[in-house]
Write a protein that holds these residues in place. Structure first.
Motif, PDB file in Angstrom:
ATOM      1  N   ILE A 187       6.600 109.103  37.873  1.00  0.00           N
ATOM      2  CA  ILE A 187       7.903 109.589  38.329  1.00  0.00           C
ATOM      3  C   ILE A 187       8.579 108.429  39.053  1.00  0.00           C
ATOM      4  O   ILE A 187       8.112 107.998  40.121  1.00  0.00           O
ATOM      5  CB  ILE A 187       7.731 110.811  39.256  1.00  0.00           C
ATOM      6  N   SER A 188       9.639 107.876  38.441  1.00  0.00           N
ATOM      7  CA  SER A 188      10.312 106.712  39.026  1.00  0.00           C
ATOM      8  C   SER A 188      11.416 107.152  39.980  1.00  0.00           C
ATOM      9  O   SER A 188      12.172 108.088  39.682  1.00  0.00           O
ATOM     10  CB  SER A 188      10.940 105.862  37.921  1.00  0.00           C
ATOM     11  N   ALA A 189      11.467 106.472  41.095  1.00  0.00           N
ATOM     12  CA  ALA A 189      12.489 106.801  42.093  1.00  0.00           C
ATOM     13  C   ALA A 189      13.865 106.332  41.618  1.00  0.00           C
ATOM     14  O   ALA A 189      13.966 105.325  40.917  1.00  0.00           O
ATOM     15  CB  ALA A 189      12.139 106.123  43.410  1.00  0.00           C
ATOM     16  N   PRO A 190      14.917 107.072  41.948  1.00  0.00           N
ATOM     17  CA  PRO A 190      16.254 106.632  41.555  1.00  0.00           C
ATOM     18  C   PRO A 190      16.649 105.359  42.309  1.00  0.00           C
ATOM     19  O   PRO A 190      16.235 105.144  43.449  1.00  0.00           O
ATOM     20  CB  PRO A 190      17.136 107.814  41.955  1.00  0.00           C
ATOM     21  N   SER A 191      17.398 104.521  41.625  1.00  0.00           N
ATOM     22  CA  SER A 191      17.898 103.309  42.268  1.00  0.00           C
ATOM     23  C   SER A 191      19.397 103.194  41.977  1.00  0.00           C
ATOM     24  O   SER A 191      19.971 104.092  41.348  1.00  0.00           O
ATOM     25  CB  SER A 191      17.156 102.096  41.701  1.00  0.00           C
ATOM     26  N   ALA A 192      19.979 102.087  42.396  1.00  0.00           N
ATOM     27  CA  ALA A 192      21.421 101.898  42.178  1.00  0.00           C
ATOM     28  C   ALA A 192      21.739 101.833  40.687  1.00  0.00           C
ATOM     29  O   ALA A 192      22.786 102.296  40.231  1.00  0.00           O
ATOM     30  CB  ALA A 192      21.872 100.626  42.867  1.00  0.00           C
ATOM     31  N   SER A 193      20.793 101.300  39.892  1.00  0.00           N
ATOM     32  CA  SER A 193      21.078 101.092  38.463  1.00  0.00           C
ATOM     33  C   SER A 193      20.657 102.275  37.579  1.00  0.00           C
ATOM     34  O   SER A 193      21.169 102.458  36.491  1.00  0.00           O
ATOM     35  CB  SER A 193      20.366  99.827  37.980  1.00  0.00           C
ATOM     36  N   GLN A 194      19.677 103.090  38.033  1.00  0.00           N
ATOM     37  CA  GLN A 194      19.220 104.212  37.196  1.00  0.00           C
ATOM     38  C   GLN A 194      18.979 105.467  38.045  1.00  0.00           C
ATOM     39  O   GLN A 194      18.692 105.365  39.245  1.00  0.00           O
ATOM     40  CB  GLN A 194      17.932 103.813  36.463  1.00  0.00           C
TER      41      GLN A 194
END
Lengths: 232, 111
Positions: free
Chosen positions: A182-189
């Protein structure tokens, strides 16, 4: 060997085989009742109290053998026990995957019904992080609940430690080779959930089943008396 | 059964125990004595070995148990369930077929 020893041997043998303490106590209680009936029967036949005890133990049969057969009876009395490879190895991991995918689908349907997805692009970073944390919590929760449930079931229905160890092994393999990331949200995604083989090891998937087996083993050990088992 | 081939007796203890429990509920010792009485001592076994069988039946849902205290002594009484009656009917049918077959072999022409 006095009757009380025979009864205690049944209880201890069942605990050592990994059966729950309440089952071991019930079996020992039944054995004690039966031995007492045999003893009274022998006294009615004219045997001495000492002779009646020996008669009762002999007629009742070998306690260790009886405990082993009781454990086998528990195992073969249920579908789970008769198909232990399926129920200990494949089912727990399949349950984990199905439950997690089910939770995601349920959350998606709920979000759709509430109209959350239409405005997801306008979510703040903190909202996205909250969703990410919720997913992580559900996944970690399932990684704890599913092995614990199957280990509990294994003790109740599969009759012993072998089932628990197979379950732990299945989750160890899952933790090493097969994970959800589960990838954390970032500015790009916006963040993501991926499912498949990964090179990084899920520590929780490794530790929880081992800790569960250890805790069940420790709980049974506490029920055993401290003195060593007498060998006949 | 004393001195018999165990595989030949496969299913016989289950048939006997289920049949006796279909008549009335019993606890382990009572059941063993009833087996000894009704079979006139044909079965000889360690009496404790009745419990693995009873526990297997209980796990399989063929019998249910209830605990009762009588004269300060707690007993586990076992009784047949509807599923157990069905299993008993199946076992009885198979046993009758075996008996018919064996009787056929021992009829006059093979005597």
């Amino acid at each position: 060997m006095p009757e009380s020893s025979a009864t205690e041997r049944v209880r201890r043998a069942l605990l050592r085989l990994g059966l729950p303490a309440d089952y071991a106590s019930r079996a020992a209680e039944e054995a004690a009742g039966h031995l007492e009936d045999l003893r009274r029967e022998a006294i009615e036949k004219g045997l001495t109290p000492r002779g009646s005890e020996a008669y009762a133990v002999r007629a009742f049969g070998d306690s260790e053998d009886l405990a082993a057969r009781m454990a086998e009876a528990v195992k073969s009395g249920s579908w789970f026990g008769r198909h232990s490879l399926c129920s200990c190895f494949f089912l727990p991991v399949l349950t984990l995957v199905a439950a997690f995918l089910g939770a995601i689908v349920a959350a998606a349907l709920l979000g759709d019904w509430l109209g959350l997805w239409a405005k997801h692009l306008s979510w703040s970073r903190s909202t996205r992080l909250a969703v990410w944390w919720a997913l992580q919590l559900v996944y970690c929760g399932l990684l704890i609940v599913v092995p614990v449930f199957y280990c509990w079931l294994a003790r109740r229905r599969f009759g012993g430690w072998k089932g628990l160890l197979i379950i732990a092994g299945a989750f160890l393999l899952h933790g090493i080779f097969h994970t959800f990331t589960i990838s954390a949200p970032s500015a790009s995604q916006p963040g993501s959930v991926t499912w498949g083989c990964h090179t990084h090891i899920q520590a929780i998937a490794l530790l929880v089943p081992l800790a569960t087996v250890f805790l069940f083993w420790w709980a049974n050990r506490l029920k055993l008396p401290l003195e060593p088992l007498q060998v006949r | 059964m004393n001195g018999s081939n165990p595989s030949f007796l496969n299913g016989v203890p289950a048939l006997v125990v289920l049949k006796l429990l279909s008549v009335r509920e019993m606890y382990g010792y009572e059941l063993v004595k009833e087996i000894q009485r009704t079979t006139e001592g044909a079965f000889r076994f360690g009496e404790g070995s009745i419990y693995p069988l009873l526990h297997y039946f209980e796990q399989s849902g063929l019998v249910s148990s209830r605990r009762q205290e009588i004269n300060g002594r707690r007993r586990n009484y076992y009784r047949l369930t509807a599923r157990g009656r069905k299993r008993l009917a199946g076992l009885r049918g198979r046993w009758d077929a075996v008996i018919r077959g064996v009787n056929f072999v021992f009829r006059d022409q093979y005597a």
